[in-house]
Design an enzyme around this catalytic site. Structure first.
Site, PDB file in Angstrom:
ATOM      1  N   ASN A  50      15.387 -30.816  21.812  1.00  0.00           N
ATOM      2  CA  ASN A  50      16.435 -31.834  21.935  1.00  0.00           C
ATOM      3  C   ASN A  50      16.824 -31.914  23.405  1.00  0.00           C
ATOM      4  OD1 ASN A  50      18.751 -33.357  21.861  1.00  0.00           O
ATOM      5  ND2 ASN A  50      19.964 -31.874  20.680  1.00  0.00           N
ATOM      6  N   GLU A  78      22.901 -25.027  13.006  1.00  0.00           N
ATOM      7  CA  GLU A  78      23.267 -24.810  14.407  1.00  0.00           C
ATOM      8  C   GLU A  78      24.743 -24.416  14.490  1.00  0.00           C
ATOM      9  OE1 GLU A  78      20.490 -27.011  17.243  1.00  0.00           O
ATOM     10  OE2 GLU A  78      21.977 -28.480  16.615  1.00  0.00           O
ATOM     11  N   GLU A  97      27.303 -32.098  18.691  1.00  0.00           N
ATOM     12  CA  GLU A  97      27.936 -32.850  19.791  1.00  0.00           C
ATOM     13  C   GLU A  97      28.354 -34.235  19.320  1.00  0.00           C
ATOM     14  OE1 GLU A  97      24.716 -32.007  22.438  1.00  0.00           O
ATOM     15  OE2 GLU A  97      25.378 -29.922  22.409  1.00  0.00           O
ATOM     16  N   GLY A 156      24.421 -24.109  23.475  1.00  0.00           N
ATOM     17  CA  GLY A 156      24.625 -24.234  24.915  1.00  0.00           C
ATOM     18  C   GLY A 156      25.466 -23.133  25.523  1.00  0.00           C
ATOM     19  N   LYS A 214      18.755 -33.913  24.836  1.00  0.00           N
ATOM     20  CA  LYS A 214      20.151 -34.379  25.019  1.00  0.00           C
ATOM     21  C   LYS A 214      20.209 -35.447  26.116  1.00  0.00           C
ATOM     22  CE  LYS A 214      21.751 -30.051  23.154  1.00  0.00           C
ATOM     23  NZ  LYS A 214      22.794 -29.045  23.026  1.00  0.00           N
ATOM     24  N   SER A 228      21.199 -21.789  21.453  1.00  0.00           N
ATOM     25  CA  SER A 228      20.744 -20.809  22.444  1.00  0.00           C
ATOM     26  C   SER A 228      19.452 -20.111  22.024  1.00  0.00           C
ATOM     27  CB  SER A 228      21.850 -19.791  22.765  1.00  0.00           C
ATOM     28  OG  SER A 228      22.967 -20.464  23.322  1.00  0.00           O
TER      29      SER A 228
HETATM   30  P1  PGA Z   1      20.876 -25.096  22.998  1.00  0.00           P
HETATM   31  O1  PGA Z   1      21.107 -26.430  22.122  1.00  0.00           O
HETATM   32  O2  PGA Z   1      19.496 -24.603  22.643  1.00  0.00           O
HETATM   33  O3  PGA Z   1      20.982 -25.548  24.421  1.00  0.00           O
HETATM   34  O4  PGA Z   1      21.922 -24.142  22.592  1.00  0.00           O
HETATM   35  C1  PGA Z   1      20.638 -26.518  20.794  1.00  0.00           C
HETATM   36  C2  PGA Z   1      21.008 -27.853  20.217  1.00  0.00           C
HETATM   37  O5  PGA Z   1      22.078 -28.372  20.536  1.00  0.00           O
HETATM   38  O6  PGA Z   1      20.236 -28.439  19.431  1.00  0.00           O
END
Ligand code: PGA
Length: 258
Positions: free
Chosen positions: A9, A167, A97, A173, A11, A213
């Site tokens: 992803n 998640e 998000e 993040g 983002k 993460s």
């Molecule tokens: P991250 O994000 O791996 O940066 O924690 C995962 C996600 O939001 O799908």
């Protein structure tokens, strides 16, 4: 036997040049891997270009969001048919998000999942609890409600298009991933819930990714869990080396090959 599935992803990151470079790099490294499904989900505006860059690889394209209406006066929104037009296979729906920053509700997410499936897209449906909900012992209740509401009205046939991504919001993040045991516990709970809502076959066939993460150094431990079928990767999916090594580890653990 569930085929492992790792999705990146991206983002709201990259520009056209870096999106293309990243897609090409990923395609070069792992574009021919068997035994695993891999997807990247760039920003809407780069989907077309990234689709071209991936065209001679096994890497699938996904979008990060979709609107549920087919067309019309919905300024700024993108329909499922438009995503199909751009060669998307997958679409992320209900990402934390979007739930917590943009304010998407379970009802809206349910409509998006339905519209995606009706148009031949495969939803990656995200669920997960906030830190305070986990601390209050509400993880199972929160995730159960999200799954039930998100999948409401989906018949046995249509549910098979869905991948669920667990998640935990506190892990996204933050650099703090759920422990493999925490992930396994919630994944198993989701699978039991699917067996109640549908049946055992559907529950055992449906893939559940972990996200939050996920990185090269925790991929093996996470993927070793019996109910963790793959990863939804944010930050680490922006580095071709990291993403490729996570995909290679995932397929190795689940299939013992490559
Ligand atoms: P991250 O994000 O791996 O940066 O924690 C995962 C996600 O939001 O799908």
């Amino acid at each position: 036997m569930r085929k492992p599935f790792v999705a990146g992803n991206w983002k709201m990151n990259t520009d056209i040049a870096s999106a293309l470079a990243l897609a090409r790099d990923i395609a070069d490294r792992i574009g021919r891997l068997d035994g695993i499904d891999v997807a990247v989900c760039p920003p809407f505006v780069y989907l077309h270009a990234v689709a071209d860059a991936l065209s001679s690889s096994n890497i699938a394209l996904g979008a990060q969001n979709v609107f549920f209406q087919p067309n019309g006066a919905f300024t700024g929104e993108i329909s499922a048919a438009m995503l199909k037009d751009l060669s998307c296979t997958y679409v992320i729906i209900g990402h934390s998000e979007r739930r917590h920053v943009i304010g998407e509700t379970d009802d809206l997410i349910n409509k998006k999942i339905s519209a995606a499936i009706n148009n031949g897209l495969l939803p990656i449906f995200c669920v997960g609890e906030l830190l305070e909900q986990r601390k209050a012992g509400k993880t199972s209740a929160v995730v159960t409600e999200q799954v039930k509401k998100g999948l409401a009205g989906l018949c046995t046939e249509r549910i098979q298009a869905v991948t669920i991504a667990y998640e935990p919001v506190w892990a996204i993040g933050t650099g703090i991933n759920a422990t493999p045991e925490q992930a396994q516990e919630v994944h198993a709970m989701i699978r039991d819930l699917l067996a109640c809502l549908y049946d055992k076959t559907i529950a055992s066939n449906l893939r559940i990714q972990y996200g939050g993460s996920a990185k090269p150094d925790n991929t093996a431990q996470l993927m070793t869990q019996p109910d963790v079928d793959g990863l939804l990767v944010g930050g680490a999916s922006l580095k071709a080396d990291d993403f490729a090594s996570m995909v290679e580890t995932a397929v190795k653990i689940k299939t013992g090959s490559n």
